[in-house]
Design an enzyme around this catalytic site. Structure first.
Site, PDB file in Angstrom:
ATOM      1  N   GLY A  87       0.832  -1.190   0.000  1.00 47.25           N
ATOM      2  CA  GLY A  87       0.000   0.000   0.000  1.00 47.25           C
ATOM      3  C   GLY A  87       0.866   1.239   0.000  1.00 47.25           C
ATOM      4  N   GLY A 102       0.534   5.800   0.541  1.00 48.57           N
ATOM      5  CA  GLY A 102      -0.332   6.934   0.823  1.00 48.57           C
ATOM      6  C   GLY A 102       0.534   8.169   0.934  1.00 48.57           C
ATOM      7  N   GLY A 103      -0.059   9.221   1.422  1.00 47.79           N
ATOM      8  CA  GLY A 103       0.649  10.478   1.512  1.00 47.79           C
ATOM      9  C   GLY A 103       1.933  10.401   2.327  1.00 47.79           C
ATOM     10  CE1 TYR A 104      -0.082   6.328   4.615  1.00 51.42           C
ATOM     11  CE2 TYR A 104       2.010   5.189   4.640  1.00 51.42           C
ATOM     12  CZ  TYR A 104       0.649   5.191   4.433  1.00 51.42           C
ATOM     13  OH  TYR A 104       0.041   4.053   4.023  1.00 51.42           O
ATOM     14  N   GLY A 105       3.923   7.745   2.721  1.00 49.74           N
ATOM     15  CA  GLY A 105       4.946   6.833   2.222  1.00 49.74           C
ATOM     16  C   GLY A 105       4.334   5.511   1.850  1.00 49.74           C
ATOM     17  CE  LYS A 106       6.193   3.585  -3.099  1.00 48.90           C
ATOM     18  NZ  LYS A 106       7.189   3.290  -4.110  1.00 48.90           N
ATOM     19  CB  VAL A 107       2.064  -0.134   3.873  1.00 45.99           C
ATOM     20  CG1 VAL A 107       1.947  -1.203   4.943  1.00 45.99           C
ATOM     21  CG2 VAL A 107       1.499   1.171   4.368  1.00 45.99           C
ATOM     22  CG  ASP A 114      -7.618   9.493   6.953  1.00 48.75           C
ATOM     23  OD1 ASP A 114      -8.630   9.864   6.319  1.00 48.75           O
ATOM     24  OD2 ASP A 114      -6.564   9.173   6.407  1.00 48.75           O
TER      25      ASP A 114
END
Ligand SMILES: *[C@@H]1O[C@H](CO)[C@@H](O)[C@H](O)[C@H]1NC(C)=O
Ligand SMILES: *[C@@H]1O[C@H](CO)[C@@H](O)[C@H](O)[C@H]1NC(C)=O
Ligand SMILES: *[C@@H]1O[C@H](CO)[C@@H](O)[C@H](O)[C@H]1NC(C)=O
Length: 981
Positions: free
Chosen positions: A654, A656-661, A770
């Site tokens: 995954g 998102g704005g913060y980075g990756k998972v 969120d």
């Protein structure tokens, strides 16, 4: 940080450059015709980020301007794909009267209306504006472009109706309006007006993913030479026209996800060249069509219609080209024909929710490409499955699973993790893996780092469904033909994230690497992009029709990766605004986003690289600044790198704005999900420490728990328990039909309990901020777990009730009151949760095709509609039958209370939990009392089998026996463990 603070050329500078350019016209434009020079100049005046080569220093016609081709001083071709152009298209485009080729695709920042003057480009043969942000209606003047052979306006935000004048484009071969917000019916000719029935040379009608309506009567005729008809995901009604059967050139016919009704015309069987037929999710009646003459047919999907009850048709065993057969909810009965599974090319069978009975025989020569057989919710009472079939078989919800104790423990009776690992281009020959900087990637051709040109290839009707390595030849053909046809170096194509998306299109993330150096120059970018936008590149035939949408090319993005992200946000914002009416205000959003970014930058600047907690990760004895951890451990960077194969793409689950998972497996075998912050989105040290402290204290069965963190080598990573079954959103999209109403209620209940815990029992209370369906994860037993408290805000005692803060959250889920007042309270989470409830009801995203689900439901509700509460058109077809129950109404009513405009009128999370518990109790009691076939059958695999016998089933986890509803009625008794502080 250097990259993040670099700015785009600011408007005043640009104006200055333009002024200079204009001033130099008399001297500079020796070759270009003055009218064309002025027109280019005018285009430029409305763009930021135009190519650097467009400067006053050179003549546009002497080859110096990227993307411009001239003949005798007149501009004949203008191709500026993927140049990250921002702005609008000037009316002056109409002055380039010798233009034959115009392609401005993949400039997501290029929008506004399409000027009517484009209709004066009478020589234009190719017009491609794919993947931009154009709005407004398609100008009827386009009908003047009689020379047009290729028209692609797909993936924009065009609205309004299709102008009848487009019926005059009789030379058109490619006609793509897909993925816009077009409404109204398809224009058909009358005595006085033209219509698309005139388009006898057109091979491609790609109108999918719009809101087109009306019937197709009169559109098709035997003079037509169509190859691909893609009308899926619209709102067409009426019968499927019999004239379709006369267009024997057809290879792909997708009419799925519409409101077509009546019987399928019998002469459809004349379409002997058809490779793909999808009529799924309509309201078709009569008997299943006889397809036995369609010997080329690879993929057929007739699911979710209202055909009359019948046994399996003969063509199940005679159409030897079939790769995929789907007839979910098809009223089929009798035995599943044994011969189906031995078809030589078969890859997938979906026959869930039918009434097949007797013994299932899967034996004989099963080909190894057969990946999945889904027979969920049938009446099959025995199964004889050959041991040579090792792939997915789903039999949940059949008597064979609940009755026969020797079978019920078999894996095919439980919820399985999909064992399909999709193909990804191998990097195995790169022995020592370089670590590339964030926008660069490893080039498989030479194992070096470079900026790839990336984007999605979307195949709207592939003739196969096997995405695994078993089918690697197919994907390698795609890699090889891309490299060869695009004149790239052999092996410089990287494919990943291969999946069927929610529209049932095959989606592939493509990275194309430059043949030399680390990045493409602008002219190469245009060349490569054109091959894809103009369909010059032809994939192997079994991929069927495709389109490509490029991402913003990182080296042109101005401020590294934030450029791309920003564009996406503003696009989403525009859609949101269009929909939610006066709810959201551009200026507010812009201010909020700006403030957010400023804050991030400020944090970065403050913490910089001289962080006071640099020693956390390595020496935990240094407890001075180290976080107060309850059970969370500190991981080294190396440890996490090793368990994710150097954070490889194949481990990415995954972003998102913060980075990756990433997912990974620790040395002790524990599976974990690792959230790795990107440079630009790191928190300050103090915030990071606070977050870890907070997360490590929160323990609840419906919340994803933190296992540890890494704070080393300038990295911030959080390590969570791995939740195997993906997000609620994915489950709604990909496997919607297997989430029946009861399962949805349980998912709602689980997530509500998680949130109620955060609000009412965590100490201090936590507002999630969120809540959305991608932040609700499902485990093997479909138990819901709320994830991602990255934005969580503690409610400190002093300001209990209200926290004034910057607006954070996700469009579509944002509480309007919070948005206006910036006063955050638990009720903002309640609003977002109400939106999630509506997603459970509709299966849709909160904002889809420009419509906002809250508003749609509010307008549609009809209290006296006993069957569907007025929501038939909005319901997820998978739960249509459940909508007749009183529980369903209650659920919708509760959701609507949650999304009340006024926060004070919304229930608290604890109340929501109680309500859903009560509904579920009624639902379970009802199903057992009535002995309803499908619901009782499926209860064998429910994770939370409260209410009697089902509780003892072998897949229940230990916590289930502590069900909080059951003997003591609906009394609220939440699940939680509070770890002492
Ligand atoms: C299967 O269903 C059909 C139609 O409902 C019925 O006629 C037949 O007897 C059933 N067969 C078995 C084995 O139950
Ligand atoms: C299962 O199928 C095989 C092959 O058709 C057959 O030989 C065998 O007798 C069947 N077993 C049962 C229990 O019906
Ligand atoms: C199926 O799995 C078993 C054990 O996992 C293995 O021995 C067998 O070879 C597999 N069969 C096929 C056809 O792959």
């Amino acid at each position: 940080m250097e990259a993040a603070t670099r700015r785009r050329a600011s408007p005043p500078l640009l104006m200055l450059a333009l002024a200079l350019l204009a001033a130099s016209v008399p001297a500079g434009f020796c070759a270009i015709n003055p009218q064309d020079g002025a027109a280019l100049n005018a285009l430029l005046s409305q763009w930021t980020n135009a190519p650097a080569s467009w400067s006053s220093a050179s003549d546009p016609c002497d080859g110096g301007w990227d993307g411009v081709t001239c003949s005798n001083g007149r501009v004949t071709s203008l191709r500026l794909l993927s140049n990250n152009i921002q702005g609008t298209l000037s009316n002056s485009i109409g002055q380039l009267s010798r233009l034959t080729y115009l392609d401005l695709s993949f400039n997501i920042g290029l929008g506004g209306p399409l000027p009517a003057s484009i209709g004066s480009l009478s020589q234009l043969s190719i017009l491609i504006l794919a993947g931009c942000s154009f709005t407004g209606s398609i100008p009827q003047e386009l009908g003047n472009l009689q020379q047009l052979t290729f028209l692609a306006l797909n993936s924009n935000q065009f609205s309004g109706t299709i102008p009848p004048s487009l019926g005059l484009l009789t030379n058109l071969n490619w006609f793509d309006l897909a993925d816009n917000q077009l409404t109204g019916s398809i224009p058909i000719s009358t005595a006085n007006t033209p219509g698309l029935d005139f388009l006898t040379k057109t091979q491609h009608f790609h109108f999918n993913k719009n809101q087109l309506s009306g019937t197709l009567t009169g559109l098709f005729n035997s003079k037509m030479t169509l190859v691909h008809i893609l009308f899926d995901s619209n709102q067409f009604t009426g019968p499927i026209p019999a004239e379709l059967g006369t267009i024997t050139t057809l290879q792909v016919l997708r009419l799925d996800r519409n409101g077509f009704a009546g019987a399928v015309p019998p002469n459809i069987s004349n379409l002997v060249n058809l490779n793909e037929l999808s009529l799924a999710s309509n309201q078709l009646t009569g008997s299943l069509p006889d397809l036995s003459s369609m010997t080329s047919l690879n993929v057929v999907d007739l699911s979710n219609n209202s055909f009359t009850t019948s046994v399996a048709p003969d063509w199940f065993t005679t159409l030897t080209a079939l790769t995929s057969v789907s007839i979910g909810s098809g009223q089929l009965t009798g035995q599943v024909p044994k011969g189906l599974f031995t078809l030589p090319q078969l890859q997938q069978v979906v026959l869930s929710n039918n009434a097949f009975n007797g013994t299932l025989e899967i034996s004989g020569s099963i080909n190894k490409q057969l990946q999945a057989i889904n027979l969920m919710n049938n009446q099959i009472s025995a199964a004889n499955v050959t041991t040579s079939y090792n792939n997915t078989l789903v039999l949940r919800g059949n008597p064979v699973c609940s009755v026969d104790p020797t079978v019920s423990g078999k894996p095919y009776c439980s919820v399985q993790e999909e064992n399909t690992m999709a193909y990804t281009t191998s990097l195995s020959k790169c022995s020592s893996m370089a670590v590339c900087s964030s926008d660069q990637s490893l080039n498989p051709a030479n194992c070096g780092c470079a900026f790839p040109y990336t984007g999605k290839m979307i195949f709207r009707a592939p003739f196969f469904t096997d995405l695994t390595n078993t089918n690697s030849d197919t994907f390698q053909q795609l890699e090889n033909t891309l490299a060869t046809n695009l004149s790239l170096r052999n092996g410089s194509v990287f494919l990943s994230d291969i999946k069927f998306n929610s529209d049932n299109y095959l989606q592939i993330q493509v990275k194309l690497f430059p043949s030399s150096g680390v990045s493409f120059n602008v002219s190469d970018l245009i060349r490569v992009g054109s091959y894809l936008s103009n369909q010059i590149y032809k994939p192997p035939p079994k991929f069927g029709p495709y389109y490509f949408i490029a991402d913003v090319y990182a080296p042109l993005a101005g401020a590294s990766s934030t450029g791309g992200k920003k564009s996406q946000i503003s696009t989403g914002a525009i859609a949101g605004i269009a929909v939610a009416g006066g709810l959201l205000v551009i200026a507010l959003i812009a201010t909020a986003l700006f403030a957010l970014r400023q804050k991030r930058r400020a944090n970065e600047a403050l913490t910089g690289r001289t962080d006071p907690f640099a020693s956390w990760g390595v020496s935990q004895k240094d407890s001075g600044g180290a976080p107060q951890l309850k059970g969370a451990r500190s991981f080294s960077f190396i440890e996490l790198r090793n368990c994710t194969d150097n954070f490889s793409d194949t481990h990415e689950i995954g972003s998102g704005g913060y980075g990756k998972v990433y997912k990974g497996t620790l040395v002790d075998g524990t599976r974990v999900a690792i959230k790795r912050a990107e440079r630009g989105s790191m928190q300050g040290v103090v915030e990071f420490k606070n977050e870890i402290e907070l997360l490590s204290r929160v323990h609840h069965r419906n919340l994803v728990s933190l296992i540890g963190f890494c704070y080393e080598q300038g990295e911030q990573m959080l390590v969570y328990e791995y939740i195997s079954n993906g997000t609620l959103r994915e489950n709604l999209l990909v496997r919607g039909t297997y989430l029946d109403w009861k399962k949805r209620l349980r998912i709602a209940l689980g997530s509500a309990r998680g949130l109620a815990y955060l609000h009412e029992l965590a100490d201090p209370p936590i507002i999630h901020r969120d809540v959305k369906s991608t932040n609700i994860l499902l485990d093997d037993h479909l138990k819901a777990k709320v994830a991602d408290f990255g934005l969580s805000k503690l409610v400190s005692d002093t300001e209990k009730g209200h926290v004034s803060t910057q607006v954070k959250g996700t469009l579509g889920y944002l509480d309007p009151e919070y948005y206006m007042t910036q006063q955050l309270s638990e009720k903002s989470d309640v609003y977002s949760f109400g939106v999630v409830m509506l997603e459970l009801v509709s299966g849709r995203q909160p904002i889809e095709s420009g419509k906002y689900i809250v508003r749609e439901v509010r307008l549609a509700i009809k209290p006296d509609d006993r069957d569907h509460y007025g929501l038939r058109g909005l319901l997820d077809p998978a739960i249509r039958d459940s909508a007749r129950t009183a529980g369903f109404r209650r659920f919708v009513q509760l959701a609507m209370r949650c999304v009340d405009e006024s926060a004070a009128a919304r229930p608290a999370m604890g109340e929501v939990v109680k309500e859903i518990e009560a509904m579920l109790q009624i639902e379970v009691a009802g199903a057992e009392g009535g002995g309803g076939v499908s619901s009782a059958g499926s209860s064998a695999n429910e994770f939370d089998g409260a209410g009697g016998g089902a509780r003892a089933h072998p897949y229940s986890d230990t916590e289930i026996t502590r069900g909080s509803y059951g003997d003591n009625g609906s009394e609220y008794m939440p699940y939680f463990e509070v770890k002492p502080k």
